[in-house]
Design an enzyme around this catalytic site. Structure first.
Site, short mmCIF file in Angstrom:
data_model
loop_
_atom_site.label_atom_id
_atom_site.label_comp_id
_atom_site.label_asym_id
_atom_site.label_seq_id
_atom_site.Cartn_x
_atom_site.Cartn_y
_atom_site.Cartn_z
N HIS A 17 -2.37 3.69 -7.29
CA HIS A 17 -3.10 4.91 -6.90
C HIS A 17 -4.55 4.89 -7.39
O HIS A 17 -5.15 5.96 -7.61
CB HIS A 17 -2.40 6.16 -7.46
CG HIS A 17 -1.02 6.37 -6.94
ND1 HIS A 17 -0.14 7.30 -7.47
CD2 HIS A 17 -0.32 5.76 -5.93
CE1 HIS A 17 1.01 7.26 -6.82
NE2 HIS A 17 0.92 6.33 -5.88
N ILE B 264 0.87 -1.17 0.00
CA ILE B 264 0.00 0.00 0.00
C ILE B 264 0.91 1.22 0.00
O ILE B 264 2.06 1.14 0.43
CB ILE B 264 -0.99 0.03 1.20
CG1 ILE B 264 -0.25 -0.04 2.53
CG2 ILE B 264 -2.00 -1.08 1.09
CD1 ILE B 264 -1.18 0.08 3.74
N ASP B 265 0.39 2.33 -0.48
CA ASP B 265 1.20 3.54 -0.60
C ASP B 265 1.79 3.96 0.74
O ASP B 265 1.18 3.74 1.80
CB ASP B 265 0.36 4.70 -1.14
CG ASP B 265 -0.10 4.47 -2.57
OD1 ASP B 265 0.49 3.62 -3.26
OD2 ASP B 265 -1.06 5.15 -2.98
N LYS B 266 2.91 4.62 0.69
CA LYS B 266 3.58 5.10 1.90
C LYS B 266 2.66 5.98 2.74
O LYS B 266 2.60 5.84 3.96
CB LYS B 266 4.84 5.88 1.51
CG LYS B 266 5.59 6.47 2.71
CD LYS B 266 6.83 7.23 2.25
CE LYS B 266 7.57 7.85 3.44
NZ LYS B 266 8.78 8.60 3.01
N THR C 290 -0.61 6.06 2.70
CA THR C 290 -1.87 5.39 3.06
C THR C 290 -1.66 4.59 4.34
O THR C 290 -0.67 3.89 4.48
CB THR C 290 -2.33 4.45 1.93
OG1 THR C 290 -2.52 5.21 0.74
CG2 THR C 290 -3.64 3.76 2.29
#
Length: 309
Positions: free
Chosen positions: A235, A140-142, A144
């Site tokens: 994203h 998962i995104d940094k 998030t």
């Protein structure tokens, strides 16, 4: 060529892009140098020329030139007691096959340029009774926050990797957005393609589908949404929310027509991986939820949004 080595791709890395594999294993290797090594055939996959976008399969062999200076430092050499206590504090679920973390916003899953503190570097502290450390099976995104699953053994890694690749696990994110969707629930079915630094809607893009439900809103100015990605594009939720006209609060990339910062709430991305349904792989109802971070709760309270679901 002296110093040439051969690495076999592990089952847990089945389907990973070649550039992502190198980012994890050789974090000091620049993308430019990687592309040059590929272009000059110093790096090959099963004896053949490859590209940075090549997806690797379990069992394939990578031929590598000497890259000792770019090799990742063993994480266990760097872990302090504080590091160990910190990563253990993020564990919200554990059984013989998986570990679930409630990852905070700002902590990267893997290392990269100027990123030395990341989940991958803490895995040695999560072995518990096992001899081997757990394996990353998704990202998962940094920025998030929320659920990140780890596999505790090879069999679990294979099952989870396949499940994520085939999108058979239902994931639910909570997003605090600016504006409010015209329809209280629906789906966003728009193909996405990376153009420059962003994922953009493009007829040449890959299929992307996100379903959403409005949980609460305040005067149509701000809303709390539950969003579930049915595909796994980079994203995806962030890009789809922007297209919907409801960019996620605190998003510095997909912010709509104007970037908005509010001094009354924390300047963070308000996207949280809240729930994952593992019933499909466990054969019985198994759902894991990750509590919202305090700054997210405080923002909901400030706007008067009901965040309990």
């Amino acid at each position: 060529m002296s110093g040439v080595s051969v690495v076999k791709i592990k089952s847990e890395d089945d389907g990973i892009r070649l550039n992502r594999w190198f980012l994890r294993e050789y974090p000091s290797l620049s993308l430019g140098r990687l592309q040059k090594l590929l272009r000059t055939k110093q790096i090959k996959v099963d004896g053949k020329k490859a590209e940075t976008s090549t997806r690797l399969s379990a069992g394939q062999e990578l031929r590598l030139p000497p890259l000792d200076n770019e090799k990742a430092v063993k994480s266990e050499q760097n872990l302090s007691k504080n590091d160990i206590d910190y990563i253990l504090s993020l564990v919200i679920y554990k059984d013989k096959d998986i570990i679930a973390l409630n990852k905070p916003s700002g902590l990267a899953v893997q290392g990269g340029t100027n990123t030395t503190r990341h989940v991958d570097g803490f895995l040695e502290a999560l072995k518990f009774e096992n001899n081997e450390k757990p394996k990353l099976v998704h990202r998962i995104d940094k920025e998030t926050s929320g659920i990140l699953l780890l596999a505790r053994n090879r069999k679990a890694a294979d099952i989870l990797t396949k499940a994520f690749r085939e999108h058979s696990l239902q994931k639910t994110y909570l997003a605090l957005v600016r504006g409010c969707p015209q329809q209280s629930s629906g789906e966003i079915k728009l193909p996405l393609e990376k153009i420059g630094e962003k994922m953009e809607v493009s007829e040449n893009g890959k299929k992307a589908l996100t379903t959403y439900e409005t949980l609460d809103n305040v005067s149509k100015k701000y809303a709390l949404l539950a969003a579930s990605p049915q595909t796994g594009r980079t994203h995806q939720i962030r890009a789809h929310m922007e297209v919907l006209g409801c960019p996620i609060l605190g998003d510095n990339k997909y912010y709509g027509t104007q970037r908005v910062r509010l001094k009354e709430v924390a300047d963070k991305l308000y996207l949280h991986a809240y729930k994952i349904d593992l019933t499909a792989i466990y054969g019985k109802k198994t759902i894991i939820c990750a509590e919202l971070p305090e700054y997210f709760k405080e923002a909901c309270d400030f706007f008067g949004l009901e965040y309990r679901k």
